[in-house]
Structure formats: structure tokens, C-alpha cells
Design a protein around this motif. Structure first.
Motif, PDB file in Angstrom:
ATOM      1  N   LEU A 101       0.638  -0.939   0.238  1.00 44.86           N
ATOM      2  CA  LEU A 101       0.010   0.009  -0.441  1.00 44.86           C
ATOM      3  C   LEU A 101       0.926   1.320  -0.177  1.00 44.86           C
ATOM      4  CD1 LEU A 101      -2.910  -1.300   2.344  1.00 44.86           C
ATOM      5  CD2 LEU A 101      -3.345  -0.836   0.229  1.00 44.86           C
ATOM      6  N   ILE A 102       1.908   1.240   0.411  1.00 44.25           N
ATOM      7  CA  ILE A 102       3.194   2.514   0.505  1.00 44.25           C
ATOM      8  C   ILE A 102       4.111   2.674  -0.179  1.00 44.25           C
ATOM      9  CG2 ILE A 102       4.638   3.818   1.772  1.00 44.25           C
ATOM     10  CD1 ILE A 102       1.726   4.043   3.103  1.00 44.25           C
ATOM     11  N   ALA A 103       4.803   0.865  -0.980  1.00 40.42           N
ATOM     12  CA  ALA A 103       6.128   1.306  -1.284  1.00 40.42           C
ATOM     13  C   ALA A 103       5.424   1.202  -3.158  1.00 40.42           C
ATOM     14  CB  ALA A 103       6.612   0.202  -1.656  1.00 40.42           C
ATOM     15  N   TYR A 104       3.760   0.997  -3.809  1.00 37.81           N
ATOM     16  CA  TYR A 104       3.961   0.772  -4.455  1.00 37.81           C
ATOM     17  C   TYR A 104       2.284   1.745  -5.008  1.00 37.81           C
ATOM     18  CZ  TYR A 104       6.805  -3.147  -4.528  1.00 37.81           C
ATOM     19  OH  TYR A 104       7.753  -4.264  -4.508  1.00 37.81           O
ATOM     20  N   ASN A 105       2.322   2.680  -6.334  1.00 41.91           N
ATOM     21  CA  ASN A 105       1.359   3.496  -6.850  1.00 41.91           C
ATOM     22  C   ASN A 105       0.693   2.263  -7.579  1.00 41.91           C
ATOM     23  OD1 ASN A 105      -0.327   5.638  -6.949  1.00 41.91           O
ATOM     24  ND2 ASN A 105       1.400   6.508  -8.461  1.00 41.91           N
ATOM     25  N   TRP A 106      -0.395   2.044  -7.345  1.00 44.38           N
ATOM     26  CA  TRP A 106      -1.582   1.413  -8.015  1.00 44.38           C
ATOM     27  C   TRP A 106      -2.822   1.792  -8.048  1.00 44.38           C
ATOM     28  CZ3 TRP A 106      -4.653  -2.132  -5.191  1.00 44.38           C
ATOM     29  CH2 TRP A 106      -4.297  -2.470  -3.684  1.00 44.38           C
ATOM     30  N   LYS A 107      -3.296   1.612  -9.183  1.00 44.83           N
ATOM     31  CA  LYS A 107      -4.657   2.260  -9.052  1.00 44.83           C
ATOM     32  C   LYS A 107      -6.196   2.059  -8.038  1.00 44.83           C
ATOM     33  CE  LYS A 107      -6.642   2.225 -13.591  1.00 44.83           C
ATOM     34  NZ  LYS A 107      -7.177   2.585 -14.870  1.00 44.83           N
ATOM     35  N   LEU A 108      -5.885   1.134  -7.885  1.00 47.67           N
ATOM     36  CA  LEU A 108      -7.083   1.001  -6.514  1.00 47.67           C
ATOM     37  C   LEU A 108      -6.157   0.736  -5.087  1.00 47.67           C
ATOM     38  CD1 LEU A 108      -8.970  -2.572  -8.268  1.00 47.67           C
ATOM     39  CD2 LEU A 108      -9.594   0.578  -8.507  1.00 47.67           C
ATOM     40  N   PHE A 113      -7.099  -0.418   0.771  1.00 49.78           N
ATOM     41  CA  PHE A 113      -7.625   0.162   1.578  1.00 49.78           C
ATOM     42  C   PHE A 113      -8.586   0.350   2.774  1.00 49.78           C
ATOM     43  CE2 PHE A 113      -6.331   3.334   5.249  1.00 49.78           C
ATOM     44  CZ  PHE A 113      -5.752   2.334   6.083  1.00 49.78           C
ATOM     45  N   THR A 114      -9.746   0.858   1.412  1.00 50.19           N
ATOM     46  CA  THR A 114     -11.348   1.656   2.443  1.00 50.19           C
ATOM     47  C   THR A 114     -11.800  -0.011   2.627  1.00 50.19           C
ATOM     48  OG1 THR A 114     -11.232   3.231   1.260  1.00 50.19           O
ATOM     49  CG2 THR A 114     -13.037   2.558   1.603  1.00 50.19           C
ATOM     50  N   PHE A 115     -11.083  -0.753   1.766  1.00 54.45           N
ATOM     51  CA  PHE A 115     -12.580  -2.377   1.842  1.00 54.45           C
ATOM     52  C   PHE A 115     -11.644  -3.366   3.325  1.00 54.45           C
ATOM     53  CE2 PHE A 115     -11.998  -6.914   1.064  1.00 54.45           C
ATOM     54  CZ  PHE A 115     -13.633  -7.451   1.638  1.00 54.45           C
ATOM     55  N   ILE A 116     -10.117  -2.529   3.646  1.00 54.63           N
ATOM     56  CA  ILE A 116      -9.840  -3.214   4.944  1.00 54.63           C
ATOM     57  C   ILE A 116     -10.217  -3.101   5.979  1.00 54.63           C
ATOM     58  CG2 ILE A 116      -7.223  -3.924   6.076  1.00 54.63           C
ATOM     59  CD1 ILE A 116      -6.182  -3.822   3.607  1.00 54.63           C
ATOM     60  N   MET A 117     -10.133  -1.701   6.006  1.00 53.81           N
ATOM     61  CA  MET A 117     -10.812  -1.100   7.038  1.00 53.81           C
ATOM     62  C   MET A 117     -12.246  -1.254   7.029  1.00 53.81           C
ATOM     63  SD  MET A 117      -8.024   1.076   8.603  1.00 53.81           S
ATOM     64  CE  MET A 117      -8.042  -0.481   8.183  1.00 53.81           C
ATOM     65  N   ALA A 118     -13.243  -1.447   6.034  1.00 56.18           N
ATOM     66  CA  ALA A 118     -14.898  -1.881   6.210  1.00 56.18           C
ATOM     67  C   ALA A 118     -14.923  -2.752   7.081  1.00 56.18           C
ATOM     68  CB  ALA A 118     -15.174  -1.591   5.247  1.00 56.18           C
ATOM     69  N   VAL A 119     -13.750  -4.479   6.583  1.00 52.40           N
ATOM     70  CA  VAL A 119     -13.790  -5.350   7.204  1.00 52.40           C
ATOM     71  C   VAL A 119     -13.302  -5.214   8.767  1.00 52.40           C
ATOM     72  CG1 VAL A 119     -12.647  -7.845   7.015  1.00 52.40           C
ATOM     73  CG2 VAL A 119     -13.352  -6.748   5.099  1.00 52.40           C
ATOM     74  N   MET A 120     -12.071  -4.560   9.093  1.00 57.54           N
ATOM     75  CA  MET A 120     -12.533  -4.319  10.589  1.00 57.54           C
ATOM     76  C   MET A 120     -13.194  -4.172  11.280  1.00 57.54           C
ATOM     77  SD  MET A 120      -8.350  -2.418  12.116  1.00 57.54           S
ATOM     78  CE  MET A 120      -9.441  -0.424  11.835  1.00 57.54           C
ATOM     79  N   MET A 121     -14.197  -3.104  10.670  1.00 61.09           N
ATOM     80  CA  MET A 121     -15.123  -2.910  11.406  1.00 61.09           C
ATOM     81  C   MET A 121     -16.760  -4.079  11.896  1.00 61.09           C
ATOM     82  SD  MET A 121     -14.741   0.473  11.922  1.00 61.09           S
ATOM     83  CE  MET A 121     -13.625   1.405  11.795  1.00 61.09           C
ATOM     84  N   ILE A 122     -16.093  -4.746  11.138  1.00 60.51           N
ATOM     85  CA  ILE A 122     -17.203  -6.759  11.234  1.00 60.51           C
ATOM     86  C   ILE A 122     -16.138  -7.242  12.238  1.00 60.51           C
ATOM     87  CG2 ILE A 122     -18.084  -8.651  10.483  1.00 60.51           C
ATOM     88  CD1 ILE A 122     -17.096  -7.182   7.490  1.00 60.51           C
ATOM     89  N   ALA A 151      -5.325 -15.863  11.029  1.00 58.62           N
ATOM     90  CA  ALA A 151      -4.655 -14.870  11.053  1.00 58.62           C
ATOM     91  C   ALA A 151      -3.434 -13.189   9.635  1.00 58.62           C
ATOM     92  CB  ALA A 151      -3.680 -15.532  12.678  1.00 58.62           C
ATOM     93  N   ALA A 152      -3.135 -14.664   9.029  1.00 53.65           N
ATOM     94  CA  ALA A 152      -2.448 -13.868   8.138  1.00 53.65           C
ATOM     95  C   ALA A 152      -3.616 -12.445   7.073  1.00 53.65           C
ATOM     96  CB  ALA A 152      -2.355 -14.839   6.868  1.00 53.65           C
ATOM     97  N   ALA A 153      -4.950 -12.763   7.519  1.00 59.88           N
ATOM     98  CA  ALA A 153      -5.762 -11.522   6.854  1.00 59.88           C
ATOM     99  C   ALA A 153      -6.297 -10.707   8.085  1.00 59.88           C
ATOM    100  CB  ALA A 153      -6.700 -12.263   6.167  1.00 59.88           C
ATOM    101  N   ALA A 154      -5.397  -9.936   8.802  1.00 58.35           N
ATOM    102  CA  ALA A 154      -5.629  -9.059  10.177  1.00 58.35           C
ATOM    103  C   ALA A 154      -5.659  -8.064   9.699  1.00 58.35           C
ATOM    104  CB  ALA A 154      -4.124  -9.363  11.182  1.00 58.35           C
ATOM    105  N   PRO A 155      -6.144  -7.152   9.136  1.00 59.80           N
ATOM    106  CA  PRO A 155      -7.112  -5.829   8.947  1.00 59.80           C
ATOM    107  C   PRO A 155      -6.050  -4.918   9.990  1.00 59.80           C
ATOM    108  CG  PRO A 155      -9.007  -7.054   9.178  1.00 59.80           C
ATOM    109  CD  PRO A 155      -8.419  -8.216   9.588  1.00 59.80           C
ATOM    110  N   ALA A 156      -6.433  -5.380  11.451  1.00 61.94           N
ATOM    111  CA  ALA A 156      -5.851  -4.598  12.688  1.00 61.94           C
ATOM    112  C   ALA A 156      -4.420  -3.981  12.191  1.00 61.94           C
ATOM    113  CB  ALA A 156      -6.163  -4.807  13.492  1.00 61.94           C
ATOM    114  N   GLY A 157      -3.833  -5.271  12.381  1.00 61.95           N
ATOM    115  CA  GLY A 157      -2.641  -5.099  11.720  1.00 61.95           C
ATOM    116  C   GLY A 157      -2.090  -3.965  10.602  1.00 61.95           C
ATOM    117  N   VAL A 158      -2.498  -4.179   8.920  1.00 62.17           N
ATOM    118  CA  VAL A 158      -2.143  -3.974   8.550  1.00 62.17           C
ATOM    119  C   VAL A 158      -2.493  -2.329   8.784  1.00 62.17           C
ATOM    120  CG1 VAL A 158      -3.184  -3.614   5.555  1.00 62.17           C
ATOM    121  CG2 VAL A 158      -2.996  -5.592   6.415  1.00 62.17           C
TER     122      VAL A 158
END
Length: 282
Positions: A101-108, A113-122, A151-158
């Protein structure tokens, strides 16, 4: 004027130290009560008075735990395997995702990142039934992997890793590594991860404690007593239909908390180093 400033500085230090001491005492007080109650009997704990003086029922509480088939070593082993593996997966893949999310500049990138934050709220309880059905359908119930792999998918950790990289990670190092011909995974493993040690230590404590204290999913997925974790064993002690021996329960809780202190004090130096690094950069 200089004397007034010196006096004011001393007063500020006294107030600051006093507040810190009070906060430390307030933070340690529940643990002190827990340890003291581990040496007391059930009637003493259920009494109206609160005591900070240890009693003489410690060995009796140990015998009660042994009589209830409370195998602390099995609980420690299972909890340690699950928590350690979960923490490693959380740290590595959270840092890897934050790096993307930081080192690469890609379109989506922003939408991702918004999707990751939305998952964190569930809440996990909402997805628990569906997750259990999925694990049951593929034969993964009563298996440590069912508690480790998610545990590999941890939105709070991201989120935490991303915020640390935004504030403290120099992107020029990545450009220099690419110019020198370094591959992306080699750059991430040998350059990015060492720089992120303070964030990894901090998130490691949170992830380990969360996994160690987890009760809901282990209770749902683990059916064999040989696979029970420490919180699950303690919960079974509290659910005794005849009589709850609170002294033994507090002793089991004390045993459960001890590894968390070891993990915290082992990683605290990296947290302090991270705070010092942030203050210097600021």
C-alpha cells in the motif's frame, strides 16, 4: 526568572512522576488481586472484605486443579503453538500488505485500503457461524490450522503497519535497492522488515495477547480436550455444575497471564526504541 523556571520544572516533574506512579499502581492492582486470590480459599474470596495479604491455600488450589484434570502443560503447549504461529502470520502478511500500500502506486490502492478498514469494523461473532460451517465442510474442525491460518488476514495489523510506514519509513531506500538490482521480496525481507522492528514488536504483543486470550473461536472449533487452550480450560473451571472453586480459578488465571508478561518484557525494548526513534525524527 531562572530560579522560577527551575522551581516550575521541578514541580512539573513531581506531578508527572506522581501521576505515573498512580497509573502504574492502578494498572497493577488487578493483577495483584488475582495473584493474592490464587492463594485464598473460595469462602475467603466470596467474603465481603478485600485483602492484599496472601493466604495459605495455594497448595490446596493446586490439588483442586489436579483433581479437575486441569492439565496446565497441555494448555500452555496448545496456546503457545496457536498464538506464536498466528502472531508470525499476522506480522509478516500485515507488513507485506502495508508495504504494497505504501511502496507501490497502483490504481485501486485507496479502494483496497478502504475495503480493509471496512472489514475491520465487522465483529468476529457475526462471521463465526459461517466460518464454523466452512471449517466443518472441509474437515478442519478440532484442528489448530483453523485458528492459525485466518491470522494472515488481520486488518488491524495492516492499518497499524501502514501508519508506521507512512511516518517512519524512507522510500528512498527502496529506490536505492532497486537500482542496485535487489529483488522485491529480498528488499522486503532484508531492508523493510528490520526497519519495522518497533512496529513489529508492538503489533506482536497485541497479536499474541489477542490470540492467547481468544475464547470464542477455540470454544467453537476445538472439541477434543487434548487440543484445549488455557482460556478454554479456565472457562470450563468456571462452568462446574456442582461448585466453583474460585481460588483454583484465580490460580489458573494467574498461570494463563504469566506468558503474557514474558512476551511483553521480551519485546518492550523494541517499543521503547521505536518511541525514541519517533521523538528524534519529530
Amino acid at each position: 526568572m531562572k530560579k522560577q523556571r527551575t522551581a516550575g520544572h521541578i514541580i512539573f516533574q513531581v506531578v508527572a512522576y506522581t501521576v505515573c506512579i498512580l497509573l502504574a499502581v492502578m494498572s497493577l492492582f488487578p493483577f495483584i488481586i488475582m495473584i493474592v486470590n490464587a492463594t485464598r480459599s473460595t469462602p475467603e474470596i466470596q467474603g465481603a472484605t478485600l485483602s492484599l495479604i496472601p493466604s495459605h491455600y495455594f497448595m490446596d488450589n493446586i490439588k483442586i486443579l489436579e483433581g479437575k484434570s486441569f492439565n496446565a502443560w497441555v494448555g500452555f503447549k496448545n496456546s503457545f503453538i496457536i498464538s506464536t504461529c498466528s502472531t508470525i502470520l499476522t506480522l509478516y502478511f500485515s507488513a507485506l500488505t502495508a508495504h504494497a500500500l505504501i511502496a507501490y502506486n497502483w490504481k485501486l490502492r485507496r479502494a483496497f485500503f478502504t475495503f480493509i478498514m471496512a472489514v475491520m469494523m465487522i465483529p468476529a461473532q457475526i462471521t463465526g457461524i459461517g466460518f464454523f460451517q466452512f471449517m466443518y465442510s472441509i474437515g478442519m474442525t478440532n484442528n489448530f490450522l483453523a485458528l492459525i491460518l485466518p491470522a494472515a488476514a488481520a486488518p488491524a495489523g495492516v492499518f497499524f503497519m501502514r501508519q508506521f510506514m507512512i511516518a517512519s519509513f524512507p522510500l528512498d531506500l527502496l529506490e536505492a535497492a532497486r537500482i542496485d538490482g535487489s529483488h522485491e521480496f529480498y528488499t522486503f525481507n532484508r531492508i523493510v522488515l528490520p526497519i519495522m522492528k518497533p512496529a513489529l514488536a508492538t503489533q506482536g504483543i497485541f497479536s499474541f495477547v489477542t490470540s492467547w486470550n481468544a475464547l470464542f473461536m477455540p470454544m467453537v472449533l476445538l472439541t477434543s480436550s487434548d487440543n484445549y487452550t488455557m482460556p478454554l480450560m479456565v472457562n470450563l473451571l468456571r462452568g462446574d455444575i456442582y461448585k466453583t472453586e474460585y481460588g483454583a480459578v484465580y490460580l489458573a488465571l494467574t498461570l494463563t497471564v504469566l506468558p503474557l508478561f514474558v512476551v511483553y518484557f521480551s519485546l518492550s525494548k523494541y517499543i521503547i526504541a521505536g518511541v525514541a526513534l519517533g521523538s528524534v525524527k519529530g
